[in-house]
Scaffold this active site. Sequence first.
Site, PDB file in Angstrom:
ATOM      1  CD  GLU A  54      -7.877   1.717   1.675  1.00 25.42           C
ATOM      2  OE1 GLU A  54      -6.696   1.100   1.845  1.00 25.42           O
ATOM      3  OE2 GLU A  54      -7.778   2.866   2.429  1.00 25.42           O
TER       4      GLU A  54
ATOM      5  CG  HIS B 240      -7.458   8.270   6.660  1.00 27.02           C
ATOM      6  ND1 HIS B 240      -8.333   7.014   6.516  1.00 27.02           N
ATOM      7  CD2 HIS B 240      -6.254   7.615   6.528  1.00 27.02           C
ATOM      8  CE1 HIS B 240      -7.768   5.958   6.121  1.00 27.02           C
ATOM      9  NE2 HIS B 240      -6.348   6.276   6.048  1.00 27.02           N
TER      10      HIS B 240
ATOM     11  CD  GLU C 294      -5.809   2.678  -0.895  1.00 26.59           C
ATOM     12  OE1 GLU C 294      -4.592   2.251  -0.648  1.00 26.59           O
ATOM     13  OE2 GLU C 294      -6.427   3.673  -0.434  1.00 26.59           O
TER      14      GLU C 294
ATOM     15  CG  ASP D  48      -3.953   5.578  -0.024  1.00 27.40           C
ATOM     16  OD1 ASP D  48      -3.151   4.648  -0.359  1.00 27.40           O
ATOM     17  OD2 ASP D  48      -4.639   5.941   0.938  1.00 27.40           O
TER      18      ASP D  48
ATOM     19  CG  ASP E 155      -1.891   1.095   1.168  1.00 23.09           C
ATOM     20  OD1 ASP E 155      -1.789   2.118   0.483  1.00 23.09           O
ATOM     21  OD2 ASP E 155      -2.771   1.077   2.101  1.00 23.09           O
TER      22      ASP E 155
END
Length: 311
Positions: free
Chosen positions: A193, A170, A296, A94, A83
Amino acid sequence: MEKQELESYVKAGKIAKEIKEFAKEIIKPNMKLINIAEAIDSKINELGGEPAFPVNLSLNEIAAHYTPAPGDETVAEGILKIDLGVCVDGYIADTAFSVDLTGEGKFKDMIELNEKILSNVTEIVKSGVEVREVGDVAQDTLEEWNEDNDSRFVMIKSLSGHSLAQDTIHAGLTISNYRNDNRNELDGAFAIEPFVTTGVGDIYEGNAGGIYVLQSKEPVRDRDAREVLKFVKEEYKTRPFCLRWLEKEGLGRHQAYPLVSGAKLRYILSMLVKQGILHEYPMLIEKSKAPVSQVENTFVVAEGEVLVTSN
Ligand code: CO
């Protein structure tokens, strides 16, 4: 969204996509995680981006939040989640993928299902789509797969996608991968994701996994600790970081911080965590210790158009 912001998101996404290709080529069974992480770190810089957070290299039942420190002897085996985040001017891509390192395709089905969930979701993401629609498609895809293949894969409900903002991974919105009632519309930049497992579909917080973030602005008495914090604020702003980067950036060699390296640096970080100045993320581990898969991508909705920036 401003033109400049959109361009940065697109550039970050393009680099992230190249890093994924690069990682897929170099990762081999039994390769040390630290070597994978260092290769990814350098490649991101080489391509003109910055890591948005330390690459998560999470093995088997570890779903997320592990990054290797210098000297880490852990090797890639079983199922590995990569990730990674790239940022350009603070605007983030991301993205994640999973690799089966068993040589016998033990996790092939789980990864294939996981990829199918994300690709089915991607098809319905358009301007004005609601969060709950993502959940519907994700859960339908999983249930259909289980029915067709007589399998028992489970979604990890406690792990979700999220909105993104400048220097913020986030940014408020939670995008669940199961049926829900969230009528918020997807807008701006966000990551989707899904995580799939053969376990119970929940996680617990394990030991710390080597990823740190600034948590408090309280003053610090120790002079060396103050220098480390100053460096972190300048280099990483509000983004997560790791020991590997501090060592590499030469805190120990830098003239301004001649004392801070190796064991001393490790000690300072642990002290700052104890004082609550830094937070060290715990590893997120599947509750029944079953293997976990993750995929993701980052999406940007701008002027009615949807871009999958990292794909
Ligand atoms: Co994410």
